[in-house]
Design an enzyme around this catalytic site. Structure first.
Site, PDB file in Angstrom:
ATOM      1  CG  ASP A 137      29.222-118.052  27.902  1.00 34.63           C
ATOM      2  OD1 ASP A 137      29.288-116.971  27.284  1.00 34.63           O
ATOM      3  OD2 ASP A 137      28.351-118.292  28.757  1.00 34.63           O
ATOM      4  N   GLY A 147      27.737-124.075  34.562  1.00 33.76           N
ATOM      5  CA  GLY A 147      27.527-125.344  33.882  1.00 33.76           C
ATOM      6  C   GLY A 147      26.291-125.482  33.006  1.00 33.76           C
ATOM      7  CE  LYS A 165      30.918-114.392  27.652  1.00 31.53           C
ATOM      8  NZ  LYS A 165      29.503-114.124  27.895  1.00 31.53           N
ATOM      9  CG  ASP A 194      35.177-121.879  34.610  1.00 36.17           C
ATOM     10  OD1 ASP A 194      34.247-121.447  33.908  1.00 36.17           O
ATOM     11  OD2 ASP A 194      35.840-121.140  35.390  1.00 36.17           O
ATOM     12  CD1 TRP A 237      25.584-122.141  27.856  1.00 38.73           C
ATOM     13  CD2 TRP A 237      27.313-121.981  26.441  1.00 38.73           C
ATOM     14  NE1 TRP A 237      25.493-120.932  27.218  1.00 38.73           N
ATOM     15  CE2 TRP A 237      26.536-120.801  26.349  1.00 38.73           C
ATOM     16  CE3 TRP A 237      28.452-122.095  25.661  1.00 38.73           C
ATOM     17  CZ2 TRP A 237      26.868-119.745  25.477  1.00 38.73           C
ATOM     18  CZ3 TRP A 237      28.793-121.048  24.784  1.00 38.73           C
ATOM     19  CH2 TRP A 237      28.009-119.883  24.695  1.00 38.73           C
TER      20      TRP A 237
END
Ligand SMILES: C[S@@+](CC[C@H](N)C(=O)[O-])C[C@H]1O[C@@H](n2cnc3c(N)ncnc32)[C@H](O)[C@@H]1O
Length: 245
Positions: free
Chosen positions: A144, A81, A184, A104, A83
């Site tokens: 990410d 968490g 990413k 997520d 970001w």
């Protein structure tokens, strides 16, 4: 400015610590040693971030200014968490007026102002659930996401690249005009087709490698700035490779 903690010891904990040989496998011991001696890990603890990944986003932002002015942010692959913590702060998001939606498939402890969905981003319902959770048009999509490692490097790369590609299409589907997308990727991993698509939809597309991304890691970030909007797209020349900064 984001200070590089290299060589620093701002948490008061000594660097260069060793983990005693014992029950741990050599590879786990090496991982643990690297973790406890990582100055970014120590600095994340000191500054209240849940992960050292916070500094990757902060360093990218320092140079490319993607957070300032963001009113709504979607965070893909958000756990644990850090970001989302930054996103909630820059958008002044609160539980009463949430401006950050995060997803997520792992659990994530709640963060005030962050509407969290525990589900697979690749689930067909995930895009609509995220749009519903953000409650407005986002001007920043950050990802990410990294696929869980299988031990087979090529498979891991392909899976993470697939996540990057799906995230990019999602960003083009939801972003406000002028918005940005950060995801990413891996060195040399971004498919030309994906770069073409991003170059058609954004004013600038570059690869970035922040100092806090471990030098030995092939991790990179793909940054697409200035979404051109879904109306009246200009046809563009086929893309060359994205520049790396
Ligand atoms: C590097 S971590 C993210 C760290 C995060 N940015 C932070 O600052 O705390 C990558 C995350 O991506 C998540 N992830 C990978 N594939 C996913 C998927 N298909 N759907 C949702 N989350 C995914 C993983 O569970 C993992 O928590």
């Amino acid at each position: 400015m984001t200070k590089s903690p290299i060589g620093g010891n701002r948490s008061g904990r000594k660097l260069g610590q060793k983990v005693k040989k014992g029950k741990l496998k050599a590879s786990s011991r090496r991982w643990l040693e690297r973790h406890i001696n990582d100055p970014y890990v120590q600095r994340a603890q000191l500054e209240g971030y849940r992960a050292r990944a916070a500094f990757k986003l902060l360093e990218i932002d320092e140079k490319h200014k993607i957070l300032a002015g963001a009113r709504r942010i979607i965070d893909l692959g958000a756990a644990p968490g850090s970001w989302s913590q930054i996103a909630a702060k820059v958008t002044n998001s609160t539980d009463a007026d949430p401006r950050v939606a995060a997803i997520d498939f792992l659990e994530m402890d709640p963060i005030p102002g962050v509407r969290f969905l525990q589900m697979d981003f690749l689930h067909p319902e995930a895009p609509d659930r995220l749009k519903e959770a953000i409650g407005g048009t986002p001007d920043l999509v950050i990802s990410d996401m990294a696929a869980p490692t299988t031990g087979h490097r090529q498979t891991d790369h392909l899976r993470t690249m697939h996540l990057c590609e799906v995230a990019a299409h999602f960003a083009v589907d939801v972003l406000a005009d002028g918005g940005h997308f950060l995801a990413k990727t891996f060195q040399g991993g971004t498919e030309r087709e994906l770069l073409n698509m991003l170059k058609q939809n954004f004013r600038q597309v570059i690869h970035v490698k922040p100092a806090s991304s471990r030098a030995e890691s092939v991790e990179m970030f793909l940054l697409a700035k200035g979404f051109k909007g879904r109306q009246g797209r200009e046809p563009t020349e086929p893309a060359e490779d994205a520049a790396t900064e």
